[in-house]
Design a protein around this motif. Structure first.
Motif, mmCIF file in Angstrom:
data_model
loop_
_atom_site.group_PDB
_atom_site.id
_atom_site.type_symbol
_atom_site.label_atom_id
_atom_site.label_comp_id
_atom_site.label_asym_id
_atom_site.label_seq_id
_atom_site.Cartn_x
_atom_site.Cartn_y
_atom_site.Cartn_z
ATOM 1 N N LEU A 1122 0.842 -1.199 0.000
ATOM 2 C CA LEU A 1122 0.000 0.000 0.000
ATOM 3 C C LEU A 1122 0.879 1.251 0.000
ATOM 4 C CD1 LEU A 1122 -3.024 0.560 -0.042
ATOM 5 C CD2 LEU A 1122 -2.994 0.679 2.456
ATOM 6 N N GLY A 1123 2.017 1.201 0.749
ATOM 7 C CA GLY A 1123 2.954 2.330 0.781
ATOM 8 C C GLY A 1123 3.548 2.587 -0.594
ATOM 9 N N ALA A 1124 3.917 1.517 -1.280
ATOM 10 C CA ALA A 1124 4.483 1.664 -2.625
ATOM 11 C C ALA A 1124 3.464 2.279 -3.575
ATOM 12 C CB ALA A 1124 4.927 0.296 -3.137
ATOM 13 N N LEU A 1125 2.171 1.846 -3.391
ATOM 14 C CA LEU A 1125 1.121 2.386 -4.252
ATOM 15 C C LEU A 1125 0.949 3.889 -4.047
ATOM 16 C CD1 LEU A 1125 -1.130 1.611 -6.323
ATOM 17 C CD2 LEU A 1125 -2.657 1.299 -4.353
ATOM 18 N N CYS A 1126 1.144 4.331 -2.782
ATOM 19 C CA CYS A 1126 0.960 5.747 -2.435
ATOM 20 C C CYS A 1126 2.288 6.523 -2.472
ATOM 21 C CB CYS A 1126 0.338 5.865 -1.055
ATOM 22 S SG CYS A 1126 -1.324 5.198 -0.960
ATOM 23 N N SER A 1127 3.262 5.956 -3.153
ATOM 24 C CA SER A 1127 4.576 6.632 -3.300
ATOM 25 C C SER A 1127 5.179 6.969 -1.948
ATOM 26 C CB SER A 1127 4.424 7.917 -4.143
ATOM 27 O OG SER A 1127 3.858 7.636 -5.401
ATOM 28 N N ALA A 1128 4.994 6.049 -1.016
ATOM 29 C CA ALA A 1128 5.589 6.177 0.336
ATOM 30 C C ALA A 1128 5.051 7.380 1.103
ATOM 31 C CB ALA A 1128 7.105 6.209 0.250
ATOM 32 N N ASN A 1129 3.909 7.918 0.664
ATOM 33 C CA ASN A 1129 3.288 9.042 1.380
ATOM 34 C C ASN A 1129 2.430 8.462 2.501
ATOM 35 O OD1 ASN A 1129 1.547 11.122 2.251
ATOM 36 N ND2 ASN A 1129 1.812 12.216 0.303
ATOM 37 N N GLU A 1130 2.954 8.544 3.744
ATOM 38 C CA GLU A 1130 2.283 7.905 4.882
ATOM 39 C C GLU A 1130 0.880 8.466 5.108
ATOM 40 O OE1 GLU A 1130 4.616 7.890 8.404
ATOM 41 O OE2 GLU A 1130 6.301 6.843 7.461
ATOM 42 N N LYS A 1131 0.717 9.813 4.878
ATOM 43 C CA LYS A 1131 -0.616 10.396 5.078
ATOM 44 C C LYS A 1131 -1.614 9.828 4.075
ATOM 45 C CE LYS A 1131 -3.141 14.687 5.784
ATOM 46 N NZ LYS A 1131 -4.319 14.131 5.179
ATOM 47 N N HIS A 1132 -1.153 9.672 2.832
ATOM 48 C CA HIS A 1132 -2.041 9.094 1.833
ATOM 49 C C HIS A 1132 -2.410 7.642 2.186
ATOM 50 C CE1 HIS A 1132 -0.900 12.190 -1.542
ATOM 51 N NE2 HIS A 1132 -1.665 12.698 -0.585
#
Length: 1191
Positions: A1122-1132
């Motif tokens: 999921l982090g990879a999908l969100c480009s490592a954006n923790e808030k996203h």
């Protein structure tokens, strides 16, 4: 299908009321009649009740029987007209009016006017008709109240006239006399019912009178005992019993010679001993004591058949049979009837004379005793239908015929008659008797039994034809036909059909003043034509004034109607013709459908309606009135007494219906001895037992189907549609094959039994079927029905259960019309089209499906095996949770052994928690055989040979018993015995080297089960797993979860038990997952956002402790992906998780499944739309994640 509540919350009575509303809205009954028009007619005759009282359990029972049969016949392709009938005439109505108006005599009625009196009667005949309709409808009976028939309708009464006219033309009617209870106070005869209303204890004379025989060489005199001295002036005969022994004795003091029954010698007066007369009840004959009741007892009471003679007072001369006395003439006491000397004053014989009272000799006065009249008529002393001199007038006084006592009231004359007897030397002994005697309920005067003129139907002329017609009918139970009814017909007497009353169908007899001319009116048209008077009603007050001119000319005056009306039994016996106004209307219908197909009433109607129907149909058409008959017994209170409103010893019927429902009451009544013409004790708890044992299990099987059919939708799968029946027949699952076959057997059995009108056999069979359905098919198939063996297999199992339930509903709808309708209405919602609007429009299931007799027998034996194994476990305190190593099934049938260890083996092993099931076809390996005769089956057949045969059976060796079981029969001492007549017992024999506590067995005479009870450490983990599953199921129930509710189960072992329990959970993972529907998860996997539904700590379970948590299914995120999908954006990442967790779980799951596991999220601020892939970015449950990790 709509969801249904738990069984404990289902109110059967309330559901029935909803069904009634539905039926009413759709006019279900009349719609059914219309739909079946044109089909072959099934003619049912409904016996008419009185509407002057409320319906009771007897009416509900008979109505239920009628409803079941007529519903069944409709379902099997017939058109069944069902019209309710009302008995509107007769004594019950008159009694009500007499009580209401204070009428005391016949003159009171004449004073007020017959017209006023009859209209008063008319006003109450339908008083409770609405209550009847309400009760009958509420208990589920479909019958037409709008198109009913009433015996007071002119059309009905006209047909009754026609029936009588036909009898007259066949020379089957004559005017004679009938001895009846007579009220001198009211100057009218009473019915037997009225005669029983007012009994009082009174003192009456009890005397023994001598009647010297003519031409007796010893000068012997017959002795007769009587309590009615006033009847002696009318004596015309003496009656003995031809089969009894009689004695001739001489009084040693007086030399008098007496003749009486040997068994009654104790009645002779002894020296200085005053006769002592015991109490005795009154009977309907003029002289009760000389028959069977009220008997005097001397100091040496004789035993039946004994010879008790006072040797000091009497000398025995000789003994002889009563037949020796027949024909002998005697000297009458009085000579008032001397003109009859040529035919009267002789001895006759009849079996109504008993030897337990009186003297064994009965004095007969045909004007004052029913049996007296019959006996004298049979002996041609008087002529049946001829004149009979009745020397007592309407006031109870002697007429001029009895010169010495004329004008005297008969009972007042007793003393003078006794004095006259004494003066004539004919009084042997005298005393008094205290007994219960009938008084008129209106005038309170003593009743006399007195011959009154009556019109008779000559039944004896057609007796042979009656007996033949009875043979052509079919009765349930047959013994009522073969014995009770046959005997009644065999002893049938001419039937007095007229009554000296007012409210009834008038006799259509017009007679001239000189009695020479008689006209019988068979129709209203004929009366109008002959009288010239327009007629609209034919009750007495409408036609009594109508006269008919004499056919001999005006000089002979007119003909007037006789006063009498018909006995209401004549009216009800005319019902097959009168209810359709035959022959004036419906001629073709009647003649094409007579005899009727079916009637049903209580046992008391063997001498009532059944009899009158048979007499009139035989007389008119030479046929029985009906083809099939069900005769029910009497419904008693729980204490065995008659149900009494006064005692309040039974619950009101509507109270029972409101508590448990009409279907339960119907099944309770039908599943009882009362349907076999035996009495039953009504117990309200018994009705509750039907709810508990029949309806709740049946409902639970139905609910299980509904829940699991709806589960498919919840899980996002296609809506449940039942698989075609033809495809179900190809199922490879053994229990599918079995239940399909068993439902075919149910249909075949119900058809077979209903075609033979054996209603009482159906309920026990249904009970067993439902027990098998719930405790075998549903219980053993839970995994399949819950979808744990794949969707296709699940749909096959659900479709099988659906078809079986629908078939069962159709087969049982005649018995339980409400419950089957309720289920049917929900079941057919999954059908695309073609379903009938009501189950009661459906045809009865046809027999023609595939039957697997072998598998049916094997499953039956399997249930026996399971029960036997459970018994062994209980004996040895080995609960089912404790796994056992091995079970051996011993039976000679190779096919059964193949089934029990093969197709059925999985179910047996799981149910009994045994690791293996082994077959054994050697009956001597684990048992010794012993044979014993079945005494109950053989005793009657073998008689005295029983002892010899029993000895030979018991001495049979092992080989002989095995050979007998194989061949099916064996012969001893010339008697061939079948399998059903010898019981074979199998006694367990321990194998060599095995201790008694290590192995045990149980058998039922057919199969032997052997259990290995030795402990096995390798079974420990399986036992612990069953304990864990047991605690999970209990916690689910405690949490109020439905079987279809999906939860995730987490286990947290105690620290010291973690290693062992982890190993158990690992090794038994497949079993646990199958049992609870999901994997057992380690507690550390439970996410923080999971909703815990229930939690409980368990200790001491197989020596270990653990905590179980039940949680709603929770999303399990794969954070790295999921982090990879969100480009490592923790808030996203967090926003995506919050969004997905906020979605409704069921909707989200359905969305993923419908989109092939991919859902786009496009609502995260600052984030481009994301494709969330199932299994890559998240799992829908922790269980899914857990299983994916394991693979």
């Amino acid at each position: 299908m709509e969801d249904v509540c738990e069984g404990k919350d289902f109110n059967f009575a309330k559901q029935e009321e909803k069904i009634l509303e539905m039926w009413q809205a759709m006019d279900a009954f009349h719609t059914q009649l219309k739909k079946t028009e044109g089909r072959p007619e099934y003619v049912f005759y409904d016996g008419p009740p009185f509407a002057t009282g409320l319906p009771h359990y007897g009416h509900i029972l008979a109505g239920t029987i009628k409803d079941i049969v007529t519903r069944y016949q409709t379902a099997t392709g017939h058109h069944v007209t069902r019209r309710f009938g009302w008995d509107c005439h007769g004594l019950p109505v008159e009694y009500e009016i007499d009580t209401k108006l204070g009428i005391k005599s016949r003159d009171d009625v004449l004073s007020m006017g017959i017209d006023n009196y009859n209209e008063e009667c008319r006003s109450i005949v339908m008083r409770y008709s609405k209550e009847w309709e309400k009760v009958v409808t509420r208990v589920g009976r479909w019958i037409d109240f709008q198109n009913d028939y009433k015996t007071l309708d002119p059309q009905y009464m006209e047909s009754v006239w026609w029936v009588f006219e036909q009898l007259w033309e066949k020379d089957l009617v004559y005017l004679g006399f009938k001895v009846m209870p007579y009220s001198t106070g009211c100057k009218t005869p009473l019915s037997n019912f009225e005669a029983g209303l007012n009994y009082k204890d009174v003192s009456d004379p009890a005397i023994i009178v001598s009647f010297p025989l003519k031409d007796d060489m010893d000068g012997g005199a017959l002795l007769a005992w009587t309590t009615t001295p006033w009847t002696l002036p009318s004596n015309l005969a003496l009656c003995v019993n031809a089969n009894f022994d009689y004695a001739k004795v001489r009084n040693k003091t007086t030399g008098a010679v007496y003749i009486l029954a040997v068994s009654r010698l104790s009645q002779l007066p002894a020296k200085k001993v005053k006769a002592d007369v015991s109490n005795g009840p009154h009977s309907k004959s003029k002289d009760s004591g000389s028959k069977a009741e009220g008997k005097p007892k001397g100091p040496q009471e004789a035993k039946r058949g004994g010879l008790a003679l006072d040797a000091n007072s009497y000398e025995l001369l000789e003994t002889f049979k009563g037949s020796v006395l027949v024909g002998k003439k005697y000297q009458p006491v009085f000579d008032f009837f001397s003109e009859l000397s040529d035919v009267a004053f002789r001895v006759v014989a009849d079996n109504y004379v008993t030897d337990d009272s009186g003297t064994g000799v009965v004095h007969c006065a045909p004007s004052f005793g029913e049996d007296d009249y019959r006996v004298c008529s049979d002996a041609s002393i008087i002529k049946k239908g001829g004149e009979l001199i009745v020397p007592v007038d309407a006031d109870g006084c002697f007429t001029e015929k009895i010169v010495d006592f004329k004008g005297r009231y008969v009972k007042d004359a007793d003393k003078d008659i006794i004095s006259a007897l004494k003066a004539k030397g004919r009084l042997v002994s005298s005393g008094n008797i205290m007994h219960s005697y009938p008084f008129c309920w209106r005038s309170d005067t003593p009743l006399l039994y007195r011959a009154v003129p009556s019109w008779f139907v000559a039944v004896e002329k057609i007796k042979d034809q009656l007996l033949e017609n009875n043979r052509q009918t079919y009765w349930v139970p047959d013994y009522v036909k073969e014995k009770r009814f046959h005997n009644w017909l065999e002893n049938a007497r001419d039937w007095a059909v007229s009554r000296s009353r007012f409210w009834g169908t008038p006799l259509p007899i017009w007679i001239s003043d000189d009695g020479q001319e008689k006209i019988i009116i068979g129709s209203i048209e004929k009366l109008e034509k002959l009288s010239g008077v327009k007629v609209t009603d034919i009750h007495r007050h409408k036609i009594d004034h109508i006269t008919i001119p004499s056919g001999r000319g005006p000089n002979f005056g007119v003909l007037r109607r006789v006063d009498d009306v018909f006995d209401c039994w004549f009216e009800s016996g005319s019902m097959p013709y009168a209810y359709i106004h035959y022959p004036f209307e419906n001629k073709e219908f009647f003649e094409g459908n007579f005899p009727g197909h079916f009637i049903a009433e209580g046992l008391d109607q063997t001498r009532g309606w059944f009899y009158t129907l048979m007499v009139l149909s035989t007389a008119l058409f030479g046929k029985p009135a009906f083809k099939n008959l069900i005769c029910n017994g009497l419904v008693l209170a729980e204490d065995g007494k008659k149900m009494s409103k006064r005692l309040k010893n039974y619950p009101p019927p509507m109270e029972v219906v409101d508590d448990y429902g009409a279907d339960a009451l119907r099944l309770y009544l039908i599943n009882s001895p009362v349907v076999r013409a035996e009495p039953m004790r009504f117990k309200k708890d018994g009705v509750y037992g039907v709810v508990k044992d029949v309806f709740l299990p049946w409902y639970n099987a139905y609910r299980f189907l509904v829940q699991n059919a709806r589960r498919l939708e919840v899980e996002g799968l296609n809506v449940f549609r039942p698989v075609e029946h033809s495809k179900l027949q190809t199922s490879l699952n053994v229990l599918d094959q079995w239940i399909n076959s068993a439902s075919e057997s149910l249909v075949q059995f119900v058809r077979q039994e209903m075609d033979h009108y054996r209603l009482y056999t159906v309920v026990p069979y249904l009970l067993k079927f439902i027990d098998n359905l719930t405790n075998i098919y549903v219980r053993f198939n839970r995994k399949r029905l819950k979808g744990r063996t794949g969707e296709e297999d699940c749909r096959m199992a659900l479709s099988t259960l659906y078809h079986v339930l629908l078939t069962t509903c159709k087969a049982m709808s005649p018995f339980t019309p409400f419950f089957t309708e309720a289920m049917y209405q929900n079941l057919v919602k999954v059908l695309d089209s073609g379903a009938e609007e009501s189950i009661h429009y459906c045809s009865f299931p046809e027999v023609g499906g595939k039957r697997e007799e072998r598998i049916e027998q094997s499953v039956t034996r399997m249930t026996t095996v399971i029960d036997l194994a459970r018994n062994i476990r209980e004996r040895h305190n080995k609960p089912l949770k404790t796994p056992l190593r091995e079970m051996v099934v011993v039976h000679p049938d190779e096919e059964f052994l193949e089934d029990i260890t093969g197709k059925l083996g999985e179910y047996v092993r799981e149910e009994l928690n045994v690791r293996s099931v082994k077959p054994c076809n050697d009956p001597l390996k684990y048992a010794t055989l012993r044979a014993e005769p079945d005494f109950s089956a053989l005793g009657k057949r073998l008689g005295k040979a029983m002892g010899v045969v029993a000895k030979e059976v018991k001495s049979m060796g092992q080989a002989s018993i095995l050979a007998f079981e194989k061949s099916g029969e064996v012969t001893f001492s010339g008697h061939t015995l079948q399998l059903s007549e010898i019981k074979v017992f199998r006694q367990f024999k321990l194998p060599n080297g095995v201790e008694k506590e290590d192995m045990d067995a149980a058998g039922d005479g057919d199969v032997l089960v052997v259990l290995d009870l030795r402990p096995d450490e390798t079974l420990f983990e399986a036992g612990v797993a069953r304990e864990i599953v047991n605690r999970i199921q209990k916690l689910r129930k405690k949490a109020g979860l439905e079987p279809t509710d999906t939860v995730e189960v987490y286990i947290k072992p105690s620290e010291e038990d973690e290693t062992v329990l982890t190993q158990v959970v690992e090794s038994q993972a497949a079993y646990i997952r199958d049992a609870v529907g999901s994997p057992l998860l380690p507690s550390h996997l439970c996410p923080s956002h999971a909703v815990i539904l229930a939690s409980e700590k368990f200790t001491g379970i197989s020596g270990m402790s653990f905590t179980i948590n039940l949680a709603r299914p929770a999303l399990r995120f794969i954070n790295n992906a999921l982090g990879a999908l969100c480009s490592a954006n923790e808030k996203h990442v967090e926003d995506v998780q919050v969004y997905l967790l906020s979605r409704d779980y069921s909707n989200l799951k359905a969305e993923f499944l419908s989109a092939n596991g991919k859902v786009q999220v496009a609502c995260i601020e600052g984030q481009t739309p994301l494709d969330i892939v199932l299994g890559e970015h998240l799992h829908l449950s922790v269980g899914d994640y857990f299983l994916s990790m394991r693979t």
